[in-house]
Design a protein around this motif. Sequence first.
Motif, short mmCIF file in Angstrom:
data_model
loop_
_atom_site.label_atom_id
_atom_site.label_comp_id
_atom_site.label_asym_id
_atom_site.label_seq_id
_atom_site.Cartn_x
_atom_site.Cartn_y
_atom_site.Cartn_z
N ASN A 1 0.86 -1.19 0.00
CA ASN A 1 0.00 0.00 0.00
C ASN A 1 0.89 1.24 0.00
O ASN A 1 1.35 1.70 1.04
CB ASN A 1 -0.92 0.02 1.23
CG ASN A 1 -2.02 1.05 1.11
OD1 ASN A 1 -1.83 2.11 0.53
ND2 ASN A 1 -3.17 0.75 1.68
N THR A 2 1.16 1.75 -1.18
CA THR A 2 2.13 2.83 -1.34
C THR A 2 1.80 4.03 -0.47
O THR A 2 2.62 4.50 0.33
CB THR A 2 2.21 3.24 -2.82
OG1 THR A 2 2.61 2.11 -3.60
CG2 THR A 2 3.20 4.37 -3.02
N LEU A 3 0.60 4.58 -0.61
CA LEU A 3 0.25 5.80 0.12
C LEU A 3 0.15 5.57 1.63
O LEU A 3 0.69 6.34 2.42
CB LEU A 3 -1.06 6.37 -0.41
CG LEU A 3 -0.96 7.31 -1.60
CD1 LEU A 3 -2.34 7.58 -2.19
CD2 LEU A 3 -0.28 8.63 -1.23
N ALA A 4 -0.55 4.52 2.04
CA ALA A 4 -0.74 4.29 3.47
C ALA A 4 0.59 4.02 4.17
O ALA A 4 0.83 4.50 5.28
CB ALA A 4 -1.71 3.12 3.69
N HIS A 5 1.46 3.26 3.53
CA HIS A 5 2.72 2.91 4.19
C HIS A 5 3.69 4.10 4.23
O HIS A 5 4.43 4.26 5.21
CB HIS A 5 3.36 1.71 3.49
CG HIS A 5 2.61 0.43 3.73
ND1 HIS A 5 2.84 -0.72 3.01
CD2 HIS A 5 1.63 0.13 4.62
CE1 HIS A 5 2.04 -1.68 3.45
NE2 HIS A 5 1.29 -1.18 4.42
N ILE A 6 3.68 4.94 3.19
CA ILE A 6 4.49 6.16 3.26
C ILE A 6 3.96 7.06 4.37
O ILE A 6 4.74 7.61 5.17
CB ILE A 6 4.47 6.89 1.91
CG1 ILE A 6 5.22 6.10 0.85
CG2 ILE A 6 5.08 8.29 2.05
CD1 ILE A 6 5.07 6.66 -0.55
N ALA A 7 2.64 7.24 4.43
CA ALA A 7 2.05 8.10 5.45
C ALA A 7 2.36 7.58 6.85
O ALA A 7 2.66 8.36 7.77
CB ALA A 7 0.54 8.20 5.25
N GLN A 8 2.30 6.26 7.03
CA GLN A 8 2.59 5.69 8.35
C GLN A 8 4.06 5.86 8.71
O GLN A 8 4.39 6.18 9.87
CB GLN A 8 2.23 4.20 8.36
CG GLN A 8 2.27 3.58 9.76
CD GLN A 8 1.27 4.22 10.71
OE1 GLN A 8 0.08 4.23 10.44
NE2 GLN A 8 1.76 4.77 11.82
N ALA A 9 4.94 5.68 7.73
CA ALA A 9 6.37 5.87 7.99
C ALA A 9 6.65 7.31 8.40
O ALA A 9 7.44 7.57 9.33
CB ALA A 9 7.19 5.50 6.76
N CYS A 10 6.00 8.27 7.74
CA CYS A 10 6.17 9.67 8.11
C CYS A 10 5.67 9.93 9.53
O CYS A 10 6.33 10.62 10.33
CB CYS A 10 5.43 10.58 7.12
SG CYS A 10 6.13 10.62 5.46
N ALA A 11 4.51 9.37 9.85
CA ALA A 11 3.94 9.56 11.18
C ALA A 11 4.82 8.94 12.26
O ALA A 11 4.86 9.44 13.40
CB ALA A 11 2.54 8.96 11.24
N ASP A 12 5.54 7.87 11.91
CA ASP A 12 6.40 7.18 12.88
C ASP A 12 7.80 7.77 12.94
O ASP A 12 8.67 7.21 13.63
CB ASP A 12 6.49 5.69 12.51
CG ASP A 12 5.17 4.96 12.70
OD1 ASP A 12 4.30 5.49 13.41
OD2 ASP A 12 5.02 3.86 12.13
N GLY A 13 8.05 8.85 12.22
CA GLY A 13 9.37 9.46 12.23
C GLY A 13 10.42 8.67 11.47
O GLY A 13 11.61 8.79 11.73
N LYS A 14 9.99 7.87 10.47
CA LYS A 14 10.91 7.03 9.71
C LYS A 14 11.13 7.55 8.30
O LYS A 14 11.64 6.82 7.43
CB LYS A 14 10.37 5.60 9.66
CG LYS A 14 10.27 4.93 11.03
CD LYS A 14 9.69 3.53 10.93
CE LYS A 14 9.61 2.88 12.29
NZ LYS A 14 9.00 1.51 12.21
N ALA A 15 10.76 8.81 8.07
CA ALA A 15 10.98 9.43 6.75
C ALA A 15 11.46 10.86 6.98
O ALA A 15 10.80 11.82 6.60
CB ALA A 15 9.70 9.40 5.93
N GLU A 16 12.62 10.98 7.58
CA GLU A 16 13.11 12.27 8.05
C GLU A 16 14.27 12.83 7.23
O GLU A 16 14.85 13.85 7.59
CB GLU A 16 13.56 12.14 9.51
CG GLU A 16 12.43 11.75 10.47
CD GLU A 16 11.44 12.88 10.69
OE1 GLU A 16 11.87 13.98 11.05
OE2 GLU A 16 10.23 12.66 10.48
N GLU A 17 14.63 12.17 6.13
CA GLU A 17 15.74 12.64 5.30
C GLU A 17 15.25 13.70 4.32
O GLU A 17 14.52 13.41 3.39
CB GLU A 17 16.38 11.48 4.55
CG GLU A 17 16.98 10.42 5.44
CD GLU A 17 17.54 9.25 4.66
OE1 GLU A 17 17.76 9.42 3.44
OE2 GLU A 17 17.75 8.18 5.25
#
Length: 403
Positions: free
Chosen positions: A34-50
Amino acid sequence: MARAFLVVMDSVGCGGAQDADKFFNGDVPDTGANTLAHIAQACADGKAEEGRSGPLHMPNLAALGLGAAVKLASGDEAPGLMAKPTGLWGAASEVSMGKDTPSGHWELAGVPVPWDWTYFPDTKPAFPDDLTQAAAKAAGTDGILGNCHASGTAIIDELGEEHMRTGWPICYTSADSVFQIAAHEETFGLQHLYDMCEELAPVLHDMNVGRVIARPFVGSKEQGFTRTTNRHDYAMEPPSPTLCDWVQDAGRHVYAIGKIGDIFSRRGIDEVRKGADKDLMGHLLDLADEAVDGSFTFANFVEFDSLFGHRRNVSGYASALEWFDSCLPEFFARLGKDDLVIFTADHGNDPTWVGGDHTRERVPVIGYGLGNKEIGLRGFVDVGASVADHLGVPTQGTGKSFL
């Protein structure tokens, strides 16, 4: 007279494909991608900070119904995108047996693919001897480099120096139905690369390989190698008239932005505008001002897929989504009162998933210009039928307008 804009956010899927178990990344089925949901969840979890930080911020598409579309398609929440919809919103499923660019775009334009694509095995060599010989003959060399599944950026790093020394083209493939040829623009020559692809395209198309792709690059081993924007796709023609043909046959003007012209072999298209995604956004903004009454603009923004999905770069993908969304207020401000915009995708490419290939997913269908409306779960072909309906153009095929 009403105009229509169909904007494909390449690979921005939203999960939930009911046949995802039939499609694989390596040995792992796409079930649960799930491209959108998993990107959104990673952002919410602080795992997309670069290069960015915090929850995924796409206020414009979220307000139209993007988060609601993800929830409808897959049952998953997309943190940061969940807002009460104000636009047209829903999701669509593909029936073509592929998760690739031509299948998705042709079906969005009303024409599912009626055959099975040919894929090359993930072995070395990947290509049959007669094809390898044909490729070398077209290049005017004694052989080819690569002959395997590969990442396009990785293989030019690996083989770019040898390519410049020998003059042999770098030929590779992926999980898609493609034959890709990388060559240095200066030492091999851009026109030489195009001529090689053009000579090989009929051979590959007769094999039901969907695209031959020219992948030019520049640079040196010392400086590093970089792909240029002079990519060109030599795609099979769709098996029957598409939305582009329907609109053009009705005497209307069809604009293609990005790789749309290549995907449809320029059939049914009057004008092509290309470039990197930032250039393409400029073209889209210009056409919001300039496109003639009654026209159809078909756009593809490829870098979500090519730069971030295949490379499994979650932060980069999130940044690209946020940049795209930030451009939309200016786009909307330039539209006429009768214009319709539909935002959708052609497949998924979940950057949190295994492997590096596309993922089989439903896609969001988000509309601007017709007020608030839920359209439910639809087929890809319904998108083309709806654009034609808005333009007052006769449709062909099985699609049903959701307008």
